[in-house]
Enzyme design. Structure first.
Site, PDB file in Angstrom:
ATOM      1  N   LYS A  63       7.434  16.015  11.218  1.00 34.73           N
ATOM      2  CA  LYS A  63       8.215  15.498  10.773  1.00 34.73           C
ATOM      3  C   LYS A  63       9.608  14.997  12.026  1.00 34.73           C
ATOM      4  O   LYS A  63      10.084  13.764  11.876  1.00 34.73           O
ATOM      5  CB  LYS A  63       9.327  16.204   9.331  1.00 34.73           C
ATOM      6  CG  LYS A  63       8.533  16.281   7.757  1.00 34.73           C
ATOM      7  CD  LYS A  63       8.163  14.997   7.811  1.00 34.73           C
ATOM      8  CE  LYS A  63       7.515  14.971   6.593  1.00 34.73           C
ATOM      9  NZ  LYS A  63       7.083  13.977   5.629  1.00 34.73           N
ATOM     10  N   ASN A 120       3.845   8.126   2.192  1.00 34.24           N
ATOM     11  CA  ASN A 120       4.615   8.797   1.238  1.00 34.24           C
ATOM     12  C   ASN A 120       3.859  10.697   1.640  1.00 34.24           C
ATOM     13  O   ASN A 120       5.010  11.670   1.099  1.00 34.24           O
ATOM     14  CB  ASN A 120       4.791   8.247   0.096  1.00 34.24           C
ATOM     15  CG  ASN A 120       5.704   9.642  -0.941  1.00 34.24           C
ATOM     16  OD1 ASN A 120       6.692   9.809  -0.436  1.00 34.24           O
ATOM     17  ND2 ASN A 120       5.061  10.075  -1.598  1.00 34.24           N
ATOM     18  N   TYR A 137       5.610  21.937  10.320  1.00 32.20           N
ATOM     19  CA  TYR A 137       5.672  20.717   9.250  1.00 32.20           C
ATOM     20  C   TYR A 137       7.103  20.233   9.743  1.00 32.20           C
ATOM     21  O   TYR A 137       7.510  18.884   9.661  1.00 32.20           O
ATOM     22  CB  TYR A 137       6.201  21.324   7.753  1.00 32.20           C
ATOM     23  CG  TYR A 137       6.486  20.370   6.870  1.00 32.20           C
ATOM     24  CD1 TYR A 137       5.978  19.558   6.859  1.00 32.20           C
ATOM     25  CD2 TYR A 137       8.135  20.390   6.422  1.00 32.20           C
ATOM     26  CE1 TYR A 137       6.695  17.758   5.757  1.00 32.20           C
ATOM     27  CE2 TYR A 137       8.365  19.879   5.644  1.00 32.20           C
ATOM     28  CZ  TYR A 137       7.570  18.738   5.232  1.00 32.20           C
ATOM     29  OH  TYR A 137       8.521  17.917   4.455  1.00 32.20           O
ATOM     30  N   VAL A 156       0.731  -1.407  -0.178  1.00 35.89           N
ATOM     31  CA  VAL A 156       0.354  -0.161  -0.306  1.00 35.89           C
ATOM     32  C   VAL A 156       1.026   1.341  -0.072  1.00 35.89           C
ATOM     33  O   VAL A 156       1.592   1.393   1.016  1.00 35.89           O
ATOM     34  CB  VAL A 156      -0.913  -0.373   1.322  1.00 35.89           C
ATOM     35  CG1 VAL A 156      -1.992   1.414   1.312  1.00 35.89           C
ATOM     36  CG2 VAL A 156      -1.926  -1.322   1.499  1.00 35.89           C
ATOM     37  N   ASP A 162      -8.606  11.293  -0.083  1.00 41.84           N
ATOM     38  CA  ASP A 162      -8.078  12.518   1.193  1.00 41.84           C
ATOM     39  C   ASP A 162      -7.846  11.987   2.728  1.00 41.84           C
ATOM     40  O   ASP A 162      -8.327  11.629   3.299  1.00 41.84           O
ATOM     41  CB  ASP A 162      -9.015  14.043   1.068  1.00 41.84           C
ATOM     42  CG  ASP A 162      -7.796  15.099   1.907  1.00 41.84           C
ATOM     43  OD1 ASP A 162      -7.045  14.671   2.875  1.00 41.84           O
ATOM     44  OD2 ASP A 162      -8.023  16.078   1.977  1.00 41.84           O
TER      45      ASP A 162
HETATM   46  N1  LIG Z   1       9.712  17.031  -2.201  1.00 43.12           N
HETATM   47  C1  LIG Z   1      10.408  17.206  -1.921  1.00 43.12           C
HETATM   48  O1  LIG Z   1      11.873  17.966  -1.822  1.00 43.12           O
HETATM   49  C2  LIG Z   1      11.171  16.760   0.053  1.00 43.12           C
HETATM   50  C3  LIG Z   1      11.873  17.133   1.101  1.00 43.12           C
HETATM   51  C4  LIG Z   1      11.598  16.551   2.144  1.00 43.12           C
HETATM   52  C5  LIG Z   1      10.425  15.188   2.379  1.00 43.12           C
HETATM   53  N2  LIG Z   1       9.484  15.329   1.210  1.00 43.12           N
HETATM   54  C6  LIG Z   1       8.580  14.159   2.014  1.00 43.12           C
HETATM   55  O2  LIG Z   1       8.435  13.500   0.511  1.00 43.12           O
HETATM   56  C7  LIG Z   1       6.922  12.847   0.640  1.00 43.12           C
HETATM   57  C8  LIG Z   1       6.497  13.339  -0.861  1.00 43.12           C
HETATM   58  O3  LIG Z   1       6.059  14.832  -0.984  1.00 43.12           O
HETATM   59  P1  LIG Z   1       5.841  15.481  -2.310  1.00 43.12           P
HETATM   60  O4  LIG Z   1       6.648  16.665  -2.724  1.00 43.12           O
HETATM   61  O5  LIG Z   1       6.221  14.248  -3.101  1.00 43.12           O
HETATM   62  O6  LIG Z   1       4.475  16.070  -1.924  1.00 43.12           O
HETATM   63  P2  LIG Z   1       3.048  15.082  -1.167  1.00 43.12           P
HETATM   64  O7  LIG Z   1       2.206  16.638  -1.902  1.00 43.12           O
HETATM   65  O8  LIG Z   1       3.169  14.717  -0.651  1.00 43.12           O
HETATM   66  O9  LIG Z   1       2.380  14.302  -2.486  1.00 43.12           O
HETATM   67  C9  LIG Z   1       2.249  12.763  -2.324  1.00 43.12           C
HETATM   68  C10 LIG Z   1       1.880  12.124  -3.030  1.00 43.12           C
HETATM   69  O10 LIG Z   1       0.734  12.254  -1.853  1.00 43.12           O
HETATM   70  C11 LIG Z   1      -0.192  12.741  -2.085  1.00 43.12           C
HETATM   71  N3  LIG Z   1      -0.750  13.060  -1.142  1.00 43.12           N
HETATM   72  C12 LIG Z   1      -0.551  14.814  -0.342  1.00 43.12           C
HETATM   73  N4  LIG Z   1      -1.624  14.748   0.109  1.00 43.12           N
HETATM   74  C13 LIG Z   1      -2.487  13.560   0.372  1.00 43.12           C
HETATM   75  C14 LIG Z   1      -3.804  13.244   0.837  1.00 43.12           C
HETATM   76  N5  LIG Z   1      -4.185  14.453   2.223  1.00 43.12           N
HETATM   77  N6  LIG Z   1      -4.137  12.569   0.898  1.00 43.12           N
HETATM   78  C15 LIG Z   1      -4.039  11.542  -0.121  1.00 43.12           C
HETATM   79  N7  LIG Z   1      -3.113  11.667  -0.260  1.00 43.12           N
HETATM   80  C16 LIG Z   1      -2.449  12.988  -0.404  1.00 43.12           C
HETATM   81  C17 LIG Z   1       0.015  12.981  -3.257  1.00 43.12           C
HETATM   82  O11 LIG Z   1      -1.004  13.209  -4.635  1.00 43.12           O
HETATM   83  P3  LIG Z   1      -2.391  14.407  -4.124  1.00 43.12           P
HETATM   84  O12 LIG Z   1      -1.992  15.892  -4.242  1.00 43.12           O
HETATM   85  O13 LIG Z   1      -3.284  14.183  -5.387  1.00 43.12           O
HETATM   86  O14 LIG Z   1      -3.503  13.695  -3.468  1.00 43.12           O
HETATM   87  C18 LIG Z   1       1.029  12.251  -4.792  1.00 43.12           C
HETATM   88  O15 LIG Z   1       1.276  11.477  -4.599  1.00 43.12           O
HETATM   89  C19 LIG Z   1       6.196  13.581   2.194  1.00 43.12           C
HETATM   90  O16 LIG Z   1       6.546  13.117   2.811  1.00 43.12           O
HETATM   91  C20 LIG Z   1       7.264  15.433   1.778  1.00 43.12           C
HETATM   92  O17 LIG Z   1       7.293  15.521   3.278  1.00 43.12           O
HETATM   93  C21 LIG Z   1       9.799  16.105   0.584  1.00 43.12           C
END
Ligand SMILES: NC(=O)c1ccc[n+]([C@@H]2O[C@H](COP(=O)([O-])OP(=O)(O)OC[C@H]3O[C@@H](n4cnc5c(N)ncnc54)[C@H](OP(=O)(O)O)[C@@H]3O)[C@@H](O)[C@H]2O)c1
Length: 262
Positions: free
Chosen positions: A158, A88, A154, A10, A63
């Protein structure tokens, strides 16, 4: 991979960026997938792409901050043997100075990164413990090593995830379940691109989603914490003492990356 963490995985937040990269890698390893996200377009697109690799895929438009996410998730997963949970979803959805910000908006960050993460981990973790095998991979952030203005909540959630993962790792390892907090630095995801972050800033270490997903899966058994993207020394430095200069210095660097106010 499939013997230890299959036959189903999942991925909460499995439609875009790092989540989609996990989906591709796990499908390549032969695991069937349940992908959860809000936006139907990217979810359907990723599902079709990984289904084409020959695995079974179920999708759930949800959501995760809605009340009782486990009820909705169980409608899709009950009866499946889920050997791996990847949590994730969790990028920051609200940046603001704390005292003048909306408490309800901060609550959304907490609901996703703490409440929903705990709820899914509790549900699938109990089933894995019963079976005596499995894996739980929680995606964390370098932001969780120190507080920063505008994203103080945030950073705090984390930090919670990382400390929680350490305790869970100790509890679950004697039951054959691997737990890993995968700590990411700046990663080129659609969410970050939409947020307008300047990822081309000289000297900035930007990771690609596929690279960090690969690292996470390769090190799933090396918990409780794995810092991806070559950021181990930075994480160690950020975790150090004294705090005042560290926190102020990191903030100065962060300010250069944020979009300029228009
Ligand atoms: N990107 C970076 O620079 C970075 C840096 C450090 C840590 N991280 C961590 O990496 C992870 C992924 O980050 P990301 O940048 O890819 O952005 P994200 O906004 O967390 O999106 C990742 C996935 O989660 C889904 N998602 C987001 N909010 C959701 C909700 N409320 N319910 C269900 N699904 C949800 C998104 O699709 P939908 O929007 O369609 O729901 C997408 O498939 C996160 O935990 C983040 O904290 C990212």
């Amino acid at each position: 991979m499939i013997d230890r963490y299959g036959p189903w995985a999942v991925i909460a937040g499995g439609s875009e960026g790092v989540g989609a990269a996990f989906a591709h890698r796990l499908a390549d390893a032969g695991l069937n997938l349940v992908l959860i996200a809000r936006k139907p377009g990217p979810l359907a697109e990723t599902a079709a792409a990984v289904r084409a690799k020959g695995v079974e895929v179920r999708t759930l438009e949800l959501d995760l901050v809605a009340p009782d996410p486990v009820k909705a998730v169980r409608e899709v997963t009950d009866g499946l043997e889920v050997g791996l949970l990847v949590f994730n979803a969790g990028a920051n959805s609200y940046g603001h100075e704390f005292v003048t910000g909306g408490l309800d908006r901060f609550q959304g960050v907490i609901d996703l990164n703490i409440t929903a993460q705990l709820a899914l981990t509790h549900h699938f973790g109990a089933l894995m413990k019963e079976r005596g095998r499995g894996g739980i991979l929680l995606v964390g952030s370098l932001a969780g090593y120190m507080g920063q203005p505008q994203i103080s909540i945030y950073s705090a959630v984390k930090a919670f995830g990382r400390v929680f993962a350490e305790g869970l790792w100790l509890e679950m390892r004697e039951h054959g379940v691997d737990v890993l907090e995968l700590v990411l630095g700046v990663t080129r995801t659609p969410a970050m691109e939409r947020a307008g972050l300047n990822m081309d800033m000289p000297g900035l270490n930007v990771a690609e989603p596929d690279d960090v997903a690969r690292e996470g899966l390769e090190h799933l058994a090396d918990g409780p914490v794995w810092v991806a993207g070559g950021n181990y020394d930075l994480a160690r430095k950020r975790a150090g003492f004294p705090r005042e200069k560290l926190v102020a210095g990191a903030h100065a660097a962060m300010k250069r990356m944020l979009p300029k106010p228009s």
